[in-house]
Design a protein around this motif. Structure first.
Motif, PDB file in Angstrom:
ATOM      1  N   PHE A 187       0.815  -1.213   0.000  1.00 28.89           N
ATOM      2  CA  PHE A 187       0.000   0.000   0.000  1.00 28.89           C
ATOM      3  C   PHE A 187       0.849   1.264   0.000  1.00 28.89           C
ATOM      4  CE2 PHE A 187      -3.025  -3.008   2.181  1.00 28.89           C
ATOM      5  CZ  PHE A 187      -3.782  -3.224   1.028  1.00 28.89           C
ATOM      6  N   THR A 188       2.091   1.146   0.461  1.00 29.46           N
ATOM      7  CA  THR A 188       3.003   2.292   0.354  1.00 29.46           C
ATOM      8  C   THR A 188       3.335   2.548  -1.113  1.00 29.46           C
ATOM      9  OG1 THR A 188       3.961   1.857   2.545  1.00 29.46           O
ATOM     10  CG2 THR A 188       5.259   3.206   1.032  1.00 29.46           C
ATOM     11  N   LYS A 189       3.514   1.475  -1.859  1.00 32.85           N
ATOM     12  CA  LYS A 189       3.819   1.608  -3.291  1.00 32.85           C
ATOM     13  C   LYS A 189       2.579   1.947  -4.113  1.00 32.85           C
ATOM     14  CE  LYS A 189       7.696  -1.675  -3.215  1.00 32.85           C
ATOM     15  NZ  LYS A 189       8.168  -3.005  -3.685  1.00 32.85           N
ATOM     16  N   GLN A 190       1.437   1.374  -3.734  1.00 37.11           N
ATOM     17  CA  GLN A 190       0.201   1.599  -4.492  1.00 37.11           C
ATOM     18  C   GLN A 190      -0.930   1.973  -3.525  1.00 37.11           C
ATOM     19  OE1 GLN A 190      -0.617  -1.183  -7.820  1.00 37.11           O
ATOM     20  NE2 GLN A 190       1.168  -2.337  -7.121  1.00 37.11           N
ATOM     21  N   PRO A 191      -0.913   3.177  -2.994  1.00 41.22           N
ATOM     22  CA  PRO A 191      -1.895   3.566  -1.962  1.00 41.22           C
ATOM     23  C   PRO A 191      -3.349   3.528  -2.418  1.00 41.22           C
ATOM     24  CG  PRO A 191      -0.630   5.465  -2.734  1.00 41.22           C
ATOM     25  CD  PRO A 191       0.062   4.245  -3.274  1.00 41.22           C
ATOM     26  N   ASP A 192      -3.609   3.711  -3.710  1.00 39.47           N
ATOM     27  CA  ASP A 192      -4.993   3.710  -4.178  1.00 39.47           C
ATOM     28  C   ASP A 192      -5.667   2.349  -4.048  1.00 39.47           C
ATOM     29  OD1 ASP A 192      -5.183   6.375  -4.676  1.00 39.47           O
ATOM     30  OD2 ASP A 192      -4.975   6.237  -6.853  1.00 39.47           O
ATOM     31  N   LEU A 193      -4.847   1.305  -3.833  1.00 42.22           N
ATOM     32  CA  LEU A 193      -5.438  -0.011  -3.605  1.00 42.22           C
ATOM     33  C   LEU A 193      -6.296  -0.022  -2.341  1.00 42.22           C
ATOM     34  CD1 LEU A 193      -2.415  -2.392  -4.379  1.00 42.22           C
ATOM     35  CD2 LEU A 193      -4.394  -1.934  -5.837  1.00 42.22           C
ATOM     36  N   LEU A 198      -1.793   9.977   2.134  1.00 35.60           N
ATOM     37  CA  LEU A 198      -0.509   9.295   1.956  1.00 35.60           C
ATOM     38  C   LEU A 198       0.351   9.316   3.216  1.00 35.60           C
ATOM     39  CD1 LEU A 198       0.433  10.555  -1.639  1.00 35.60           C
ATOM     40  CD2 LEU A 198      -0.775   8.473  -0.966  1.00 35.60           C
ATOM     41  N   ASP A 199       0.060  10.220   4.126  1.00 39.31           N
ATOM     42  CA  ASP A 199       0.827  10.299   5.368  1.00 39.31           C
ATOM     43  C   ASP A 199       0.310   9.327   6.440  1.00 39.31           C
ATOM     44  OD1 ASP A 199       2.482  12.354   4.387  1.00 39.31           O
ATOM     45  OD2 ASP A 199       0.996  13.883   4.930  1.00 39.31           O
ATOM     46  N   ARG A 200      -0.758   8.602   6.125  1.00 33.99           N
ATOM     47  CA  ARG A 200      -1.378   7.745   7.138  1.00 33.99           C
ATOM     48  C   ARG A 200      -1.480   6.278   6.686  1.00 33.99           C
ATOM     49  NH1 ARG A 200      -6.868  10.011   9.302  1.00 33.99           N
ATOM     50  NH2 ARG A 200      -6.299   8.599  11.028  1.00 33.99           N
ATOM     51  N   ILE A 201      -0.609   5.860   5.785  1.00 37.65           N
ATOM     52  CA  ILE A 201      -0.689   4.501   5.259  1.00 37.65           C
ATOM     53  C   ILE A 201      -0.641   3.473   6.382  1.00 37.65           C
ATOM     54  CG2 ILE A 201       0.406   2.781   3.771  1.00 37.65           C
ATOM     55  CD1 ILE A 201      -0.933   5.080   2.276  1.00 37.65           C
ATOM     56  N   LYS A 202       0.232   3.698   7.372  1.00 37.57           N
ATOM     57  CA  LYS A 202       0.343   2.740   8.486  1.00 37.57           C
ATOM     58  C   LYS A 202      -0.977   2.655   9.256  1.00 37.57           C
ATOM     59  CE  LYS A 202       3.161   1.484  12.488  1.00 37.57           C
ATOM     60  NZ  LYS A 202       1.996   1.211  13.355  1.00 37.57           N
ATOM     61  N   GLU A 203      -1.670   3.784   9.402  1.00 42.89           N
ATOM     62  CA  GLU A 203      -2.943   3.766  10.137  1.00 42.89           C
ATOM     63  C   GLU A 203      -4.014   2.986   9.373  1.00 42.89           C
ATOM     64  OE1 GLU A 203      -4.030   7.697  11.884  1.00 42.89           O
ATOM     65  OE2 GLU A 203      -2.030   8.269  11.172  1.00 42.89           O
ATOM     66  N   TYR A 204      -3.984   3.085   8.045  1.00 39.93           N
ATOM     67  CA  TYR A 204      -4.913   2.281   7.240  1.00 39.93           C
ATOM     68  C   TYR A 204      -4.626   0.792   7.441  1.00 39.93           C
ATOM     69  CZ  TYR A 204      -6.398   6.409   4.490  1.00 39.93           C
ATOM     70  OH  TYR A 204      -6.917   7.610   4.082  1.00 39.93           O
ATOM     71  N   VAL A 205      -3.345   0.442   7.421  1.00 43.67           N
ATOM     72  CA  VAL A 205      -2.975  -0.966   7.571  1.00 43.67           C
ATOM     73  C   VAL A 205      -3.302  -1.445   8.990  1.00 43.67           C
ATOM     74  CG1 VAL A 205      -1.074  -2.635   7.491  1.00 43.67           C
ATOM     75  CG2 VAL A 205      -1.194  -0.792   5.799  1.00 43.67           C
ATOM     76  N   ASP A 206      -3.096  -0.578   9.985  1.00 49.51           N
ATOM     77  CA  ASP A 206      -3.484  -0.937  11.357  1.00 49.51           C
ATOM     78  C   ASP A 206      -4.979  -1.234  11.438  1.00 49.51           C
ATOM     79  OD1 ASP A 206      -0.943  -0.708  12.360  1.00 49.51           O
ATOM     80  OD2 ASP A 206      -1.206   1.349  13.098  1.00 49.51           O
ATOM     81  N   PHE A 207      -5.763  -0.415  10.770  1.00 52.70           N
ATOM     82  CA  PHE A 207      -7.216  -0.645  10.753  1.00 52.70           C
ATOM     83  C   PHE A 207      -7.525  -2.006  10.141  1.00 52.70           C
ATOM     84  CE2 PHE A 207     -11.175  -0.617   8.335  1.00 52.70           C
ATOM     85  CZ  PHE A 207     -12.090  -0.345   9.334  1.00 52.70           C
ATOM     86  N   MET A 208      -6.882  -2.318   9.018  1.00 51.10           N
ATOM     87  CA  MET A 208      -7.100  -3.615   8.377  1.00 51.10           C
ATOM     88  C   MET A 208      -6.703  -4.759   9.310  1.00 51.10           C
ATOM     89  SD  MET A 208      -5.697  -2.773   4.534  1.00 51.10           S
ATOM     90  CE  MET A 208      -6.014  -4.421   3.928  1.00 51.10           C
ATOM     91  N   ASP A 209      -5.630  -4.526  10.070  1.00 53.77           N
ATOM     92  CA  ASP A 209      -5.163  -5.540  11.015  1.00 53.77           C
ATOM     93  C   ASP A 209      -6.173  -5.740  12.144  1.00 53.77           C
ATOM     94  OD1 ASP A 209      -3.535  -7.363  12.291  1.00 53.77           O
ATOM     95  OD2 ASP A 209      -2.304  -5.828  13.258  1.00 53.77           O
ATOM     96  N   HIS A 210      -6.575  -4.634  12.767  1.00 51.24           N
ATOM     97  CA  HIS A 210      -7.481  -4.716  13.913  1.00 51.24           C
ATOM     98  C   HIS A 210      -8.885  -5.182  13.518  1.00 51.24           C
ATOM     99  CE1 HIS A 210      -4.689  -1.527  15.884  1.00 51.24           C
ATOM    100  NE2 HIS A 210      -4.210  -2.759  16.015  1.00 51.24           N
ATOM    101  N   SER A 211      -9.276  -4.914  12.289  1.00 48.82           N
ATOM    102  CA  SER A 211     -10.602  -5.344  11.832  1.00 48.82           C
ATOM    103  C   SER A 211     -10.649  -6.827  11.486  1.00 48.82           C
ATOM    104  CB  SER A 211     -11.020  -4.537  10.602  1.00 48.82           C
ATOM    105  OG  SER A 211     -10.225  -4.891   9.473  1.00 48.82           O
ATOM    106  N   GLY A 212      -9.471  -7.468  11.435  1.00 45.06           N
ATOM    107  CA  GLY A 212      -9.408  -8.889  11.094  1.00 45.06           C
ATOM    108  C   GLY A 212      -9.215  -9.153   9.612  1.00 45.06           C
ATOM    109  N   LEU A 213      -9.144  -8.088   8.811  1.00 44.37           N
ATOM    110  CA  LEU A 213      -9.028  -8.268   7.366  1.00 44.37           C
ATOM    111  C   LEU A 213      -7.688  -8.883   6.977  1.00 44.37           C
ATOM    112  CD1 LEU A 213     -10.154  -7.949   4.545  1.00 44.37           C
ATOM    113  CD2 LEU A 213      -9.417  -5.539   4.566  1.00 44.37           C
TER     114      LEU A 213
END
Length: 301
Positions: A69-75, A113-128
């Motif tokens: 997602f860092t390389k392709q954030p629009d995903l 783009l400055d919050r990519i880690k927070e998006y991934v954290d959300f995916m992690d905590h949501s179980g995705l």
């Protein structure tokens, strides 16, 4: 029972006949899933979903996702679809290990783009992320297709009314071909005046009638509203009152205008009193069984 027999009954008898002939359902086979919509919503992100197949089964899922997602954030725009959400901007309650609470918001329609880690954290905590690592074993396009089919089931309540409109429009079209009538779906008072030169008094300026039917020979208009209630609730009382008042407005027209209410569903058995009042004022209240008995053919002839 023919239309004229029904009309000649007093309001209590008409109500009794109406309630005795209510249908069990108005659910046609296409009621259950709108496959065209499911396909359309899935194809919006087909390319992104195929790219995200890369993550399926990865051992170090968090780091792999962060790198992708860092390389392709629009995903990240596909995440709401993967968690069965129609909302693209998600408000989130965060509770840490010490039970401290904080509110956050993630915008999946415009990726920060400055919050990519927070998006991934959300995916992690949501179980995705766990799902992608351990459970997903086929194309994410196929998975989202199934999610969209499930989300579409939430629209069934609204489809019930749309189904009734479709049924009535087909019935009206059939009669109109025989009697050379004109009709318009979602007709406004302004349209009716401009198209057929008939004045329709309305209770609210934005009122759109489900169907308006015009007979050139008689210079007459029938205004049709339709709905279906499989269950009870306060809505039924409100609708009965609204259409009773609407009928009174329409009757003040200097032109030849009649109001027709076509409604059905077992829910009406729970709203006997407001429906009885409506029957006392509106002569043309029909259900689907009455359409089967060609009431519209008799009414429009």
């Amino acid at each position: 029972m023919k239309l004229q027999e029904y009309i000649n009954l007093d309001s209590d008898q008409r109500l009794k006949e109406f309630l005795a002939t209510l249908s069990i359902t108005n659910r046609t086979p296409d009621y259950y899933v709108n496959w065209e919509k499911v396909s359309r919503e899935t194809k919006k992100f087909e390319l992104e979903l195929n790219t995200m197949n890369y993550l399926i089964g990865k051992e170090d899922m968090y780091q792999e996702a962060l790198g992708l997602f860092t390389k392709q954030p629009d995903l990240l725009k596909v995440v709401p679809s993967l968690i069965a959400s129609r909302e693209k901007i998600l408000d989130v309650l965060i509770i840490d290990e010490e039970d401290n609470m904080a509110f956050d918001q993630l915008n999946f329609s415009k990726i920060d783009l400055d919050r990519i880690k927070e998006y991934v954290d959300f995916m992690d905590h949501s179980g995705l992320l766990s799902f992608l690592q351990k459970e997903a074993n086929r194309s994410l396009v196929d998975y989202v297709y199934g999610v969209e089919a499930g989300l579409d089931s939430n629209a069934r309540k609204n489809r019930s009314g749309t189904t009734m409109e479709g049924i009535i429009e087909r019935s009206v079209a059939k009669v109109s071909r025989v009697y050379n009538l004109d009709f318009k779906a979602q007709a406004t008072a302004a349209f009716i005046k401009e198209r057929w030169n008939i004045e329709v008094p309305v209770d609210k300026s934005e009122r759109r009638f489900d169907l308006a039917v015009y007979c050139p020979k008689k210079h007459k208009v029938w205004l049709i509203e339709t709905n279906y209630y499989g269950g009870g609730g306060s809505k039924l009382k409100a609708v009965a009152g609204e259409f009773t008042e609407l009928n009174q407005f329409i009757r003040t027209s200097a032109d030849d205008v009649d109001f027709v209410w076509i409604t059905d569903g077992q829910g009406w058995k729970t709203a006997h009193l407001p429906l009885a009042e409506a029957f006392g004022h509106i002569p043309y209240i029909f259900n689907l069984e009455m359409l089967k008995q060609d009431y519209l053919f008799s009414l429009f002839q």
